[in-house]
Motif scaffolding. Structure first.
Motif, PDB file in Angstrom:
ATOM      1  N   ILE A 214       0.843  -1.204   0.000  1.00  0.00           N
ATOM      2  CA  ILE A 214       0.000   0.000   0.000  1.00  0.00           C
ATOM      3  C   ILE A 214       0.876   1.250   0.000  1.00  0.00           C
ATOM      4  CG2 ILE A 214      -1.731   1.325   1.269  1.00  0.00           C
ATOM      5  CD1 ILE A 214      -2.910  -1.175   0.066  1.00  0.00           C
ATOM      6  N   ASP A 215       1.942   1.240   0.808  1.00  0.00           N
ATOM      7  CA  ASP A 215       2.836   2.404   0.878  1.00  0.00           C
ATOM      8  C   ASP A 215       3.557   2.654  -0.437  1.00  0.00           C
ATOM      9  OD1 ASP A 215       2.167   2.876   3.511  1.00  0.00           O
ATOM     10  OD2 ASP A 215       3.930   1.855   4.333  1.00  0.00           O
ATOM     11  N   ALA A 216       3.671   1.629  -1.289  1.00  0.00           N
ATOM     12  CA  ALA A 216       4.408   1.770  -2.550  1.00  0.00           C
ATOM     13  C   ALA A 216       3.546   2.316  -3.686  1.00  0.00           C
ATOM     14  CB  ALA A 216       4.998   0.422  -2.958  1.00  0.00           C
ATOM     15  N   ILE A 217       2.251   2.509  -3.471  1.00  0.00           N
ATOM     16  CA  ILE A 217       1.391   3.032  -4.539  1.00  0.00           C
ATOM     17  C   ILE A 217       1.798   4.464  -4.856  1.00  0.00           C
ATOM     18  CG2 ILE A 217      -0.972   3.518  -5.272  1.00  0.00           C
ATOM     19  CD1 ILE A 217      -1.911   1.421  -3.239  1.00  0.00           C
ATOM     20  N   ARG A 218       2.060   4.740  -6.107  1.00  0.00           N
ATOM     21  CA  ARG A 218       2.591   6.046  -6.505  1.00  0.00           C
ATOM     22  C   ARG A 218       1.513   7.089  -6.739  1.00  0.00           C
ATOM     23  NH1 ARG A 218       7.204   4.427 -11.019  1.00  0.00           N
ATOM     24  NH2 ARG A 218       8.909   4.001  -9.555  1.00  0.00           N
ATOM     25  N   SER A 219       0.404   6.677  -7.319  1.00  0.00           N
ATOM     26  CA  SER A 219      -0.596   7.658  -7.747  1.00  0.00           C
ATOM     27  C   SER A 219      -2.004   7.126  -7.524  1.00  0.00           C
ATOM     28  CB  SER A 219      -0.410   7.990  -9.235  1.00  0.00           C
ATOM     29  OG  SER A 219      -1.511   8.729  -9.744  1.00  0.00           O
ATOM     30  N   ASP A 220      -2.890   8.014  -7.121  1.00  0.00           N
ATOM     31  CA  ASP A 220      -4.287   7.652  -6.963  1.00  0.00           C
ATOM     32  C   ASP A 220      -4.874   7.134  -8.268  1.00  0.00           C
ATOM     33  OD1 ASP A 220      -6.074   8.086  -4.478  1.00  0.00           O
ATOM     34  OD2 ASP A 220      -7.403   8.600  -6.144  1.00  0.00           O
ATOM     35  N   ASP A 221      -4.390   7.654  -9.394  1.00  0.00           N
ATOM     36  CA  ASP A 221      -4.910   7.242 -10.699  1.00  0.00           C
ATOM     37  C   ASP A 221      -4.557   5.796 -11.027  1.00  0.00           C
ATOM     38  OD1 ASP A 221      -5.948   9.764 -11.106  1.00  0.00           O
ATOM     39  OD2 ASP A 221      -4.215  10.472 -12.244  1.00  0.00           O
ATOM     40  N   ASP A 222      -3.580   5.229 -10.307  1.00  0.00           N
ATOM     41  CA  ASP A 222      -3.174   3.853 -10.576  1.00  0.00           C
ATOM     42  C   ASP A 222      -4.064   2.828  -9.877  1.00  0.00           C
ATOM     43  OD1 ASP A 222      -1.051   4.736 -12.108  1.00  0.00           O
ATOM     44  OD2 ASP A 222       0.360   4.742 -10.420  1.00  0.00           O
ATOM     45  N   VAL A 223      -4.982   3.292  -9.027  1.00  0.00           N
ATOM     46  CA  VAL A 223      -5.844   2.389  -8.267  1.00  0.00           C
ATOM     47  C   VAL A 223      -7.194   2.267  -8.970  1.00  0.00           C
ATOM     48  CG1 VAL A 223      -7.035   1.993  -6.074  1.00  0.00           C
ATOM     49  CG2 VAL A 223      -4.722   2.973  -6.092  1.00  0.00           C
ATOM     50  N   PHE A 224      -7.617   1.032  -9.187  1.00  0.00           N
ATOM     51  CA  PHE A 224      -8.923   0.755  -9.779  1.00  0.00           C
ATOM     52  C   PHE A 224      -9.819   0.216  -8.672  1.00  0.00           C
ATOM     53  CE2 PHE A 224      -5.641   0.351 -12.942  1.00  0.00           C
ATOM     54  CZ  PHE A 224      -6.125   1.133 -13.991  1.00  0.00           C
ATOM     55  N   VAL A 225     -10.977   0.832  -8.493  1.00  0.00           N
ATOM     56  CA  VAL A 225     -11.845   0.476  -7.371  1.00  0.00           C
ATOM     57  C   VAL A 225     -13.300   0.444  -7.828  1.00  0.00           C
ATOM     58  CG1 VAL A 225     -11.954   2.897  -6.622  1.00  0.00           C
ATOM     59  CG2 VAL A 225     -12.556   1.093  -5.016  1.00  0.00           C
ATOM     60  N   GLY A 226     -14.064  -0.469  -7.255  1.00  0.00           N
ATOM     61  CA  GLY A 226     -15.485  -0.546  -7.568  1.00  0.00           C
ATOM     62  C   GLY A 226     -16.092  -1.825  -7.049  1.00  0.00           C
ATOM     63  N   PRO A 227     -17.402  -1.923  -7.100  1.00  0.00           N
ATOM     64  CA  PRO A 227     -18.068  -3.149  -6.666  1.00  0.00           C
ATOM     65  C   PRO A 227     -17.907  -4.259  -7.695  1.00  0.00           C
ATOM     66  CG  PRO A 227     -19.673  -1.608  -7.537  1.00  0.00           C
ATOM     67  CD  PRO A 227     -18.353  -0.882  -7.535  1.00  0.00           C
ATOM     68  N   ALA A 228     -17.845  -5.491  -7.214  1.00  0.00           N
ATOM     69  CA  ALA A 228     -17.857  -6.644  -8.122  1.00  0.00           C
ATOM     70  C   ALA A 228     -19.259  -6.786  -8.697  1.00  0.00           C
ATOM     71  CB  ALA A 228     -17.456  -7.904  -7.382  1.00  0.00           C
ATOM     72  N   GLU A 229     -19.330  -7.010 -10.005  1.00  0.00           N
ATOM     73  CA  GLU A 229     -20.619  -7.128 -10.685  1.00  0.00           C
ATOM     74  C   GLU A 229     -20.625  -8.366 -11.564  1.00  0.00           C
ATOM     75  OE1 GLU A 229     -22.150  -2.616 -11.355  1.00  0.00           O
ATOM     76  OE2 GLU A 229     -20.425  -3.216 -12.568  1.00  0.00           O
ATOM     77  N   GLU A 230     -21.812  -8.799 -11.921  1.00  0.00           N
ATOM     78  CA  GLU A 230     -21.944  -9.940 -12.812  1.00  0.00           C
ATOM     79  C   GLU A 230     -23.140  -9.740 -13.730  1.00  0.00           C
ATOM     80  OE1 GLU A 230     -22.505 -13.275 -10.268  1.00  0.00           O
ATOM     81  OE2 GLU A 230     -24.506 -12.669  -9.630  1.00  0.00           O
ATOM     82  N   VAL A 231     -23.128 -10.440 -14.850  1.00  0.00           N
ATOM     83  CA  VAL A 231     -24.278 -10.497 -15.746  1.00  0.00           C
ATOM     84  C   VAL A 231     -24.986 -11.810 -15.459  1.00  0.00           C
ATOM     85  CG1 VAL A 231     -25.044 -10.650 -18.139  1.00  0.00           C
ATOM     86  CG2 VAL A 231     -23.243  -9.035 -17.511  1.00  0.00           C
ATOM     87  N   ALA A 232     -26.115 -11.709 -14.778  1.00  0.00           N
ATOM     88  CA  ALA A 232     -26.811 -12.920 -14.329  1.00  0.00           C
ATOM     89  C   ALA A 232     -27.564 -13.607 -15.469  1.00  0.00           C
ATOM     90  CB  ALA A 232     -27.770 -12.580 -13.198  1.00  0.00           C
ATOM     91  N   ASP A 233     -28.194 -12.815 -16.327  1.00  0.00           N
ATOM     92  CA  ASP A 233     -28.972 -13.367 -17.440  1.00  0.00           C
ATOM     93  C   ASP A 233     -28.102 -13.375 -18.690  1.00  0.00           C
ATOM     94  OD1 ASP A 233     -31.269 -13.589 -15.816  1.00  0.00           O
ATOM     95  OD2 ASP A 233     -31.711 -11.472 -16.144  1.00  0.00           O
ATOM     96  N   ILE A 234     -27.583 -14.541 -19.016  1.00  0.00           N
ATOM     97  CA  ILE A 234     -26.622 -14.645 -20.112  1.00  0.00           C
ATOM     98  C   ILE A 234     -27.333 -14.655 -21.457  1.00  0.00           C
ATOM     99  CG2 ILE A 234     -24.866 -16.127 -21.162  1.00  0.00           C
ATOM    100  CD1 ILE A 234     -24.095 -17.064 -18.408  1.00  0.00           C
ATOM    101  N   HIS A 235     -26.848 -13.801 -22.372  1.00  0.00           N
ATOM    102  CA  HIS A 235     -27.303 -13.797 -23.761  1.00  0.00           C
ATOM    103  C   HIS A 235     -26.112 -14.203 -24.631  1.00  0.00           C
ATOM    104  CE1 HIS A 235     -31.093 -11.794 -22.779  1.00  0.00           C
ATOM    105  NE2 HIS A 235     -30.399 -10.966 -22.032  1.00  0.00           N
ATOM    106  N   TRP A 236     -26.330 -15.137 -25.529  1.00  0.00           N
ATOM    107  CA  TRP A 236     -25.246 -15.607 -26.389  1.00  0.00           C
ATOM    108  C   TRP A 236     -25.393 -15.132 -27.824  1.00  0.00           C
ATOM    109  CZ3 TRP A 236     -20.894 -17.554 -24.644  1.00  0.00           C
ATOM    110  CH2 TRP A 236     -20.873 -18.221 -23.421  1.00  0.00           C
ATOM    111  N   ARG A 237     -26.601 -15.249 -28.355  1.00  0.00           N
ATOM    112  CA  ARG A 237     -26.704 -15.057 -29.799  1.00  0.00           C
ATOM    113  C   ARG A 237     -28.101 -14.634 -30.208  1.00  0.00           C
ATOM    114  NH1 ARG A 237     -27.693 -19.673 -34.210  1.00  0.00           N
ATOM    115  NH2 ARG A 237     -27.707 -18.312 -36.027  1.00  0.00           N
ATOM    116  N   GLN A 238     -28.146 -13.736 -31.189  1.00  0.00           N
ATOM    117  CA  GLN A 238     -29.381 -13.452 -31.910  1.00  0.00           C
ATOM    118  C   GLN A 238     -29.032 -13.338 -33.383  1.00  0.00           C
ATOM    119  OE1 GLN A 238     -32.583 -10.897 -30.362  1.00  0.00           O
ATOM    120  NE2 GLN A 238     -32.245  -9.614 -32.173  1.00  0.00           N
TER     121      GLN A 238
END
Length: 364
Positions: A246-270
């Motif tokens: 954590i102490d070695a992180i150079r820039s706030d812009d280098d951190v990616f943050v957010g909630p884990a998400e998923e696509v529950a209803d899978i669509h393959w093809r039309q």
């Protein structure tokens, strides 16, 4: 098969698909909305099923050279006490585990896809699917006709919405912080577990270390400029290698943050439009299979399209081969999230991983 294919999206799924198709003599246009190949992410683990695809594409050597072969897993408690070290068993005839920076993997895939026509700063704005072919309108107003439209635009695919209607990603009750820092701060994959928190630290290519922090929580709003501070808060009290990373992180812009998400209803093809990767089946990163399943998608699609002149039969075969396999991982991911949320032991979590590994070692 003498066909024309357009791939929308130049991430892992799209570039792997373009590579697999062009290697089989299929003409491919790939468009990517961003103006550069730079990715939005840090490290990634390529599991044996992903390495198997890369080997079949002739890319495993380049990926190993650009990454770090993970041979051992160290598990620690929140106080930094080692619980044990465990060897990564290679799946016989399949592969091992490679840690690599997303930018390094992206560069390998861009070079591999050079047989396709690659266009940055371009989007698919409309599809007129006539059943036997699809006319595509691009962001610059140009038109072109294709036998297949491959949508590899990620979890918030606008083309998926245009074809299948709105699909709202579902949150899984996990928050993630991810970044890569300079310096080799661990010598092996290290997982530090605490109640409702889980930190992964692993060496990457080019003298870097990757860290991913997972907490069990509702989405937490994090403003730009507060990412490092929020990551520090999320890991407060966790010892081992975590504070130094954590102490070695150079820039706030280098951190990616957010909630884990998923696509529950899978669509393959039309008709002639087919979805792959996160556009079709985004998953929580609990098993680390998102990129690996995307690699499999592209390879299987290319195999089926190259095997017959009947495009509809090829797309039907693609869906048949992918549907059950992806559904299995989706089901087991939900079960793992439930295990984590009720404080399951490392033994139970390891058993869940072994079950998925055994299933995915089977041929794709």
């Amino acid at each position: 098969m003498a066909a024309r294919v357009v791939v929308s999206g130049g991430g892992i799924a799209g570039l792997a698909t373009a590579t697999a198709l062009t290697q089989r003599g299929i003409e491919v246009d790939l468009v990517e909305r961003n103006s550069s190949w730079r990715t939005s992410g840090a490290g990634i683990s390529l599991y044996p099923n992903g390495e198997r695809v890369l080997r079949d594409l002739g890319l495993d050597g380049a990926v190993v050279d650009a990454g770090f072969r993970l041979e051992t897993l160290r598990i620690m408690d929140a106080a930094g006490t080692s619980i044990g070290e465990f060897p990564f068993e290679r799946w016989p005839g399949v592969g091992g585990v490679i840690a690599i920076h997303r930018d390094a993997l992206q560069q390998v895939l861009v070079e591999a896809a050079a047989g396709a026509r690659l266009t940055l700063g371009m989007t698919v704005n409309g599809i007129d699917d006539g059943g036997s072919a699809a006319q595509v309108t691009f962001g610059d107003g140009s038109l072109a006709e294709y036998d297949v439209v491959v949508v590899a635009e990620g979890i918030r695919s606008t083309t998926r919405t245009a074809v299948f209607g709105p699909v709202e990603p579902r949150q899984t009750g996990q928050m993630y912080w991810r970044t890569a820092v300079p310096g080799v701060l661990v010598d092996m994959l290290t997982m530090v577990a605490d109640e409702d928190r889980f930190v992964t630290v692993m060496p990457l290519d080019r003298g870097q270390t990757y860290i991913a922090v997972q907490t069990r929580s509702a989405p937490i709003p994090v403003e730009p400029g507060d990412r490092i501070a929020s990551m520090r808060t999320a890991t407060d009290g966790i010892a081992g290698p975590v504070p130094a990373v954590i102490d070695a992180i150079r820039s706030d812009d280098d951190v990616f943050v957010g909630p884990a998400e998923e696509v529950a209803d899978i669509h393959w093809r039309q008709s002639r439009v087919v979805l792959i990767g996160d556009a079709a089946h985004a998953l929580s990163p609990s098993f680390g299979q998102g990129a690996n399943l995307a690699l499999e998608d592209g390879y299987v699609l290319a195999e089926e399209l190259a095997s017959t002149d009947d495009v509809d039969a090829a797309l039907d075969a693609f869906v048949a081969r992918r549907e059950a396999r992806v559904a299995f991982v989706q089901e087991k991911t939900a079960e793992r999230i439930a295990l984590v949320n009720r404080g399951a032991s490392q033994r139970d979590l390891h058993a869940a991983m072994q079950l998925v590994s055994a299933h995915l070692s089977a041929p794709i």
